[in-house]
Design an enzyme around this catalytic site. Structure first.
Site, short mmCIF file in Angstrom:
data_model
loop_
_atom_site.label_atom_id
_atom_site.label_comp_id
_atom_site.label_asym_id
_atom_site.label_seq_id
_atom_site.Cartn_x
_atom_site.Cartn_y
_atom_site.Cartn_z
N LYS A 287 75.21 42.10 -32.07
CA LYS A 287 74.40 41.67 -33.29
C LYS A 287 74.72 42.59 -34.51
O LYS A 287 74.89 43.75 -34.34
CB LYS A 287 72.84 42.05 -32.75
N ARG A 362 69.16 34.37 -20.29
CA ARG A 362 69.34 33.13 -19.23
C ARG A 362 70.08 33.72 -18.02
O ARG A 362 69.74 33.15 -17.00
CB ARG A 362 69.45 31.99 -19.84
#
Length: 528
Positions: A287, A362
Site C-alpha cells: 500500500k 479472501r
C-alpha cells in the site's frame, strides 16, 4: 507487559421514578422526541426549567442542552433531543445519536453516575434498547488505556435507566437491561480486538486474549492452530498470506476455532468465519501513498465474530449452536512473502492464481470457509457467514455506516440478507443488500490453462466494477460452496458480510457491528 484487562460493562439499574430515589445519581440525561412527552414524569422544578430553556433557545429541539437545577440528580440536567423521527429518511438511530451525545456530555461535565431517561417513540419498537446500547457505548474505555493508564480505566461508576414510554412488545425492564449489557459486552470485545494496535493485538496476543476471555465456565470451546506445517497441509491459502510473518514469532498467524452449544435440542446453527488481518501492509503489492494508516482495523471481522460468541457466553441461548473460525494473520511484506502469479491449490482443491497480494482477506477466509462448509453438512439448520473489512468498493458504494450483505442462492431463497436487514433496522445496525451475479463468477474465472480461479485483478476494489460483489463469488467458488447452491442435493445458505464501511475507522473506536443485528436475528427471541 501490562496485565490483560478484559472488558467489563458498567452496572445499569432500572429506575422506576424520576421524582424520587435518585440520590445515588449525579446527572439526568433526557432522551426524547418532544419535551411534552416528559413533563408528567419529571420533577416539577426540572420540568419548568426545561420549559424555560425551550422558550429561550431557538434550536432547543435539535441541540444538546446542559443546565443546572437544584432538584436534578447532581444538579445536572442534559436534554438531548432526537429531532424528527417520522420522515421517510428517519430511523431508530435518531435515539442512539441522541443518547450517545447526551451521555458523552454528562461524562464531560463530571458525571460518573447519570440516569438516562428515554421517552421512546411508538414508531420504533426497540427505541429503549437502542438508547441504552448507545449510553453503554459512551462508557467504553479502549483496551490499551485500561491496561496502560490505570487512572482512566473507567468512565462511569453506574448508570440508571428510566423508561418513560413503553411501545408495545418492547421487552422493557430488567430483561432489556440484561440483554443490552450482554450485547455491549460483545461489542466491547469487538472493539478491544479490532481497535488495539497491531503489536498489542498481533496474532499470538489475539489468541491469548480469546483464551482468557473464554474460560472454563464460559460455555465456549476454544481450539487454536499455530503450526506452520498444519497451515500448509490443511489451510494452504491462509499459509501463503502468513508466510512472510513466520520468521517473526510475535507476528506468526493463528487459526482460532470457537464453538457454542446451547441446552436442549438444537434447531439452528450459525457458522461464521472472521477476517483477522492484524495489519495489512498490502504484502508485496504494498500500500502506497499513505493509505496504510488504519490497516490495524483489518481484523474487525474476526474481532466481531469473537464478540458475538461473547454474547452467547453471557446469555446462553437454548437450542442454538454456533461455530466460529478466526483467521488471524499479518499481511507482511518480505523475502518470504507470497507473490502475484503464484498458483496455490486451496483446501477445496481449487487452483488459485494470485493477482494481487493486497487481496489477502479472501485468501485467509476461503479455506476456513471450506472447513465450516464441511461441518455445516452435518449440522441442523445451518447458516454460514463470512465477516470481513474486505473492500474499499463497499465504502464507495454505500458509505461508512452500512454493512453489505450478499446471499448465495439458498440464502437468497431463505431471505437471509433481508431478515438481517430487518433485524438491523430495529436496533440501529443497518444493512444494504447486494447481489452476487453471473458477471462476478465470470470475473474470477482464470483465462489460462493452469489455474481455475483468479484471486483478484491488479486494481483497487474501489476502481473495479462490482468490486465488493466478485470477492463473494471468489469465496463461494474456492470454498466449494458453489457446489451447494439451489440446484444441488445439499444446498447450504451462505451470506457474506462486508463491514469495511460499518466496522469503524481510526482514530475512533471500532463499532462492534454487526453484532447487534446478529443478536437480534438469532438470540433475542431465545432469551426474552
Amino acid at each position: 507487559m501490562a496485565p490483560l484487562q478484559l472488558p467489563t460493562v458498567v452496572d445499569v439499574n432500572l429506575v422506576k421514578n424520576l421524582s424520587s430515589s435518585l440520590a445515588d445519581y449525579d446527572a439526568l440525561v433526557v432522551v426524547t422526541t418532544c419535551l411534552d412527552e416528559t413533563t408528567e414524569f419529571l420533577d416539577n422544578s426540572v420540568a419548568k426549567g426545561l420549559e424555560s430553556f425551550r422558550q429561550l433557545h431557538t434550536d432547543f429541539n435539535n441541540d444538546v442542552t446542559f443546565f443546572l437545577n437544584d432538584n436534578a440528580p447532581g444538579k445536572r440536567i442534559i436534554y438531548s433531543p432526537t429531532g424528527a423521527v417520522d420522515r421517510d429518511h428517519d430511523d431508530v438511530r435518531r435515539f442512539s445519536d441522541a443518547a450517545l451525545a447526551g451521555v458523552k456530555k454528562a461524562l464531560g461535565v463530571g458525571s460518573r453516575s447519570p440516569v438516562i431517561a428515554c421517552f421512546g417513540s411508538k414508531t420504533y419498537r426497540q427505541a429503549n434498547l437502542v438508547t441504552l446500547l448507545a449510553a453503554l457505548e459512551a462508557t467504553y474505555v479502549p483496551l490499551q488505556i485500561r491496561e496502560d493508564v490505570p487512572e482512566r480505566r473507567t468512565k462511569a461508576d453506574k448508570l440508571g435507566f428510566f423508561i418513560g414510554q413503553k411501545p408495545a412488545d418492547d421487552g422493557c425492564g430488567q430483561k432489556l437491561i440484561d440483554y443490552a449489557r450482554a450485547v455491549e459486552l460483545g461489542r466491547a470485545v469487538g472493539r478491544d480486538i479490532g481497535g488495539a494496535d497491531p503489536e498489542r493485538m498481533a496474532p499470538p496476543r489475539v489468541a491469548e486474549y480469546v483464551q482468557e476471555l473464554f474460560g472454563k465456565s464460559s460455555g465456549i470451546k476454544v481450539d487454536i492452530i499455530k503450526d506452520k506445517k498444519e497451515f500448509e497441509k490443511d489451510f494452504p491459502l491462509f499459509a501463503a498470506v502468513n508466510r512472510a510473518s513466520t520468521c517473526v514469532d510475535r507476528h506468526h498467524g493463528r487459526l482460532i476455532f470457537l464453538e457454542y452449544k446451547g441446552e436442549g435440542e438444537i434447531n439452528t446453527t450459525a457458522l461464521l468465519v472472521g477476517k483477522g488481518i492484524t495489519f495489512d501492509t498490502g504484502g508485496l503489492d504494498i500500500k502506497a501513498g499513505g493509505i496504510m494508516a488504519g490497516m490495524s482495523y483489518d481484523k474487525c471481522g474476526a474481532a466481531n465474530v469473537t464478540g458475538f460468541f461473547k454474547v452467547l457466553s453471557e446469555l446462553k441461548p437454548k437450542q442454538f449452536k454456533a461455530i466460529g473460525v478466526l483467521a488471524v494473520a499479518r499481511n507482511n511484506c518480505g523475502e518470504e512473502g507470497y507473490t502475484a502469479d503464484e498458483i496455490i491449490t486451496s483446501r477445496g482443491g481449487v487452483r488459485v492464481r494470485v493477482g494481487n497480494t493486497d487481496a489477502e482477506g479472501r485468501m485467509v477466509m476461503a479455506d476456513p470457509l471450506c472447513y465450516i462448509k464441511e461441518l455445516a453438512l452435518k449440522e441442523v439448520n445451518p447458516h454460514l457467514f463470512t465477516m470481513a473489512t474486505l473492500t474499499g468498493h463497499v465504502i464507495r458504494a454505500y458509505g461508512t455506516n452500512y454493512t453489505a450483505a450478499l446471499d448465495n442462492g439458498p440464502a437468497r431463497h431463505n431471505e437471509t440478507a433481508h431478515k438481517l436487514q430487518a433485524a438491523g433496522d430495529e436496533v440501529g445496525d443497518p444493512f444494504e443488500i447486494s447481489t452476487v451475479r453471473r458477471e462476478d463468477f465470470a470475473f474470477i474465472a482464470d483465462q489460462g490453462e493452469v489455474a481455475d480461479v483468479l484471486q483478484c485483478n491488479n486494481q483497487g476494489s474501489s476502481a473495479t466494477a462490482r468490486g465488493h460483489q466478485f470477492p463473494a463469488a471468489f469465496l463461494a467458488r474456492v470454498s466449494g460452496l458453489d457446489k451447494h447452491g439451489r440446484n444441488s442435493e445439499k444446498p447450504l445458505r451462505y451470506t457474506h458480510l462486508d463491514i469495511a464501511g460499518s466496522g469503524g475507522e481510526l482514530p475512533h473506536s471500532p463499532t462492534g457491528r454487526p453484532i447487534p443485528a446478529l443478536c437480534q436475528m438469532f438470540i433475542a427471541d431465545r432469551v426474552f
